[in-house]
Scaffold this active site. Structure first.
Site: not given
Length: 278
Positions: A175, A233
């Site tokens: 990611r 995050c």
């Protein structure tokens, strides 16, 4: 002060003269609600706290899990019997992310003694320790929040820290690189951020690596305490777990709660891809 506690130490404390308040925050993103799982069996005396409604506000431009209204969080903690005069231990299913979010919020709002059960419910139950289906109704707690005890970042702070200090991206490496993005509208990372998947802070059983190993890991990422450290995050949950790991290693860090879900809500914010910070 320790930020985590082992199952054996917790069992001793719960039988002692000053047992901690126990909070069950089992949660799976996109999974079934945690309340039925709690009711099927939990640590004796634990009170259930809902991450989506009591540890986060409604999703929107500030991210998927923005901070809740302080009155909502305060009410949940008081309902659970939390006060400054008693220690608190938090656990989730074993991943540690939801428990770390609760730990961070309590510490950020000034509670002096909060720990996460290392390995969570999974480790506790695997060792055959006692469980209960009784739902306790504790006396109203006296928790009075004083926000600001831990550092908090907004988007501008995170962008600046990525250049002036160390900004760690706690998401999975693919990611960060922008190869996949299963949740948010844009793939990639905040320019200048360093990839530091939070799951590399734990062993195969979900418990934290020893403090010395964590310190070595963070040193290798440039987070050696010589400069300010921040973490983000996807939505500020797994990043709290990274802040907790840093605390175990003896390194203070700031949390960007809005994280990637807030960052990408503004199309004007820059995005980097690939292995390098950018």
């Amino acid at each position: 002060m320790n930020a985590i506690i082992t199952a054996s130490a917790l069992e001793r404390e719960t039988a002692g003269p000053r047992p901690p308040v126990l909070l069950d925050v089992r949660y799976e993103m996109g999974g079934p609600p945690g309340r039925p799982v709690y009711e099927a069996g939990h640590l004796p005396g634990a009170v259930y706290i809902d991450l989506e409604t009591e540890l986060a506000g409604p999703p929107g431009k500030n991210g998927r899990h923005p901070l809740p209204e302080l009155a909502v969080f305060t009410g949940a903690m008081r309902r659970a019997g939390v006060g400054a005069d008693r220690p608190v231990v938090v656990y989730d299913g074993g991943k540690g992310w939801a428990a770390a979010r609760t730990w961070w919020m309590l510490r950020w709002s000034g509670h002096p003694d909060v720990r996460v059960l290392d390995g969570g419910f999974a480790h506790w139950s695997a060792e055959g320790r006692p469980l209960s289906t009784d739902v306790p109704v504790p006396a109203e707690g006296t928790f009075t929040p004083e926000p600001g005890a831990l550092p908090l970042l907004d988007a501008d702070d995170a962008a600046a820290l990525a250049r002036s200090g160390v900004l760690l991206d706690a998401r999975a490496a693919e990611r960060y690189r922008g190869e996949v993005e299963p949740i948010d509208p844009v793939a990639g990372h905040i320019p200048g951020a360093v990839s530091a998947p939070t799951m590399e802070n734990v062993a195969a059983d979900g418990r934290f690596l020893p403090a010395a190993e964590l310190r070595k890991r963070f040193d290798a990422l440039g987070a050696d305490g010589g400069a300010r450290i921040g973490v983000y995050c996807g939505s500020g949950v797994s990043a709290a777990h990274q802040v907790l790991a840093l605390a175990v290693a003896g390194l203070p860090a700031a949390l960007y709660v809005g994280s990637w879900s807030e960052w990408t809500a503004d199309a004007q914010r820059p995005v980097a891809t690939g292995h390098e910070p950018g």
